[in-house]
Motif scaffolding. Sequence first.
Motif, PDB file in Angstrom:
ATOM      1  N   HIS A 201      51.146  13.904  19.238  1.00 49.81           N
ATOM      2  CA  HIS A 201      52.377  13.336  18.735  1.00 49.81           C
ATOM      3  C   HIS A 201      52.802  14.330  18.501  1.00 49.81           C
ATOM      4  O   HIS A 201      53.137  15.042  17.338  1.00 49.81           O
ATOM      5  CB  HIS A 201      52.050  12.020  18.532  1.00 49.81           C
TER       6      HIS A 201
ATOM      7  N   ARG B 127      58.394  20.362  27.553  1.00 54.18           N
ATOM      8  CA  ARG B 127      58.474  18.909  27.411  1.00 54.18           C
ATOM      9  C   ARG B 127      57.513  18.517  28.535  1.00 54.18           C
ATOM     10  O   ARG B 127      56.641  17.702  28.706  1.00 54.18           O
ATOM     11  CB  ARG B 127      59.398  18.326  27.120  1.00 54.18           C
TER      12      ARG B 127
ATOM     13  N   GLU C  90      54.291  16.001  27.855  1.00 48.98           N
ATOM     14  CA  GLU C  90      53.875  14.979  29.123  1.00 48.98           C
ATOM     15  C   GLU C  90      52.568  15.062  29.583  1.00 48.98           C
ATOM     16  O   GLU C  90      51.682  14.003  29.609  1.00 48.98           O
ATOM     17  CB  GLU C  90      55.196  14.662  29.301  1.00 48.98           C
TER      18      GLU C  90
ATOM     19  N   THR D  25      52.350  12.645  23.356  1.00 47.79           N
ATOM     20  CA  THR D  25      53.766  11.766  23.104  1.00 47.79           C
ATOM     21  C   THR D  25      54.535  12.407  22.216  1.00 47.79           C
ATOM     22  O   THR D  25      54.704  13.541  21.483  1.00 47.79           O
ATOM     23  CB  THR D  25      53.450  10.391  22.407  1.00 47.79           C
TER      24      THR D  25
END
Length: 345
Positions: free
Chosen positions: A89, A101, A105, A110
């Motif tokens: 996370h 990003r 993912e 997350t």
Amino acid sequence: MPFLVPPAISTTVHDHITDGIRAPSLIRLSDNVVLIRFETLKIYAALGAVRALLADGTVRPGDTLVDSSSGIYALALAMVCHRYGLRCHIVASTTVTSTIRVQLEILGATVDQMPAESDLRLDQGRRVDRIHQLLRAGTGMHWMRQYHDPVHRLGYAELADLVRLALPDTRLAVVASVGTGASSAGLIQPLRLHDPSTPLVGVQPFGSVSFGSERFQDPEAIIAGIGSAIPFGNVRPELYDQMHWLSFQHAMAGTIGLMRAHAVFAGLSTGAAYLVAAQEARRHPERTLLVIGADTGHRYVEKVFARHREALDPDTLKPTEIGSLDELAPPWSAMAWGRRRHPGA
């Protein structure tokens, strides 16, 4: 000019991408300047830390590792979690690009990304606040604390061995952006076991709290990865011999200059360190300056490389030598730090 046969390339087959991207490229930039360039330097921090935490039982496969990051540590941690069956996370800086990003993912991490914020002090503070919220919620997360936990230094001992193997019998000096402090400390300490006099030269942006330039503002500075807007426990000032503070424009000059002169596409911290190393190499011809190239230039395309026509000529730039932080001033100051905890010590 005779045709030169290129050196043999590695034919090692790796079991995981984290082993493949650990290997840096060593590039001689001049007689006594060598660049050690990484796809992502922080793979050493993440691998060393996670392996140690798994070995002592602090974390187990299936656990969730959480941390704050401006980009390259996030990707390194996500890759290591992928390798060892851990969840990830990331509380991401406003500076994290869509390219990073998307990779996070797909790797199963997350991502909490902070909203756009021009003040990176608020960005870093907000990320830490968000982690505390997650921990209070009892989500079973282990906070990696890359800015403070010395476990992140462990993996760099392997890098020190690699450097000594690649540059045997060489009197080194290390030039690196300070950032979280983990890579500098993790690399210089094992190198000094063999040569205690090995200098460590740190590079900072104006506005960073780590070495006393927080009273300055550089509106264009991309502080993440080079300096800090909040205190970092892994920064150990007593390890540094020399400190340089550079404006964004000077760091950009070094970054563009590195590509123009050597065809090396690298990040802003690498360009800043390259500019500093050129200066230090002239002052210390007896040593080989090892420049730490922490990452590639991809996340700086728009803010740095697209502006290449306005970049200053690095050959025309030089620092102002100062004796105390009271004299500190943009665009480029240099100071003998002398391995002190603070300049008044």
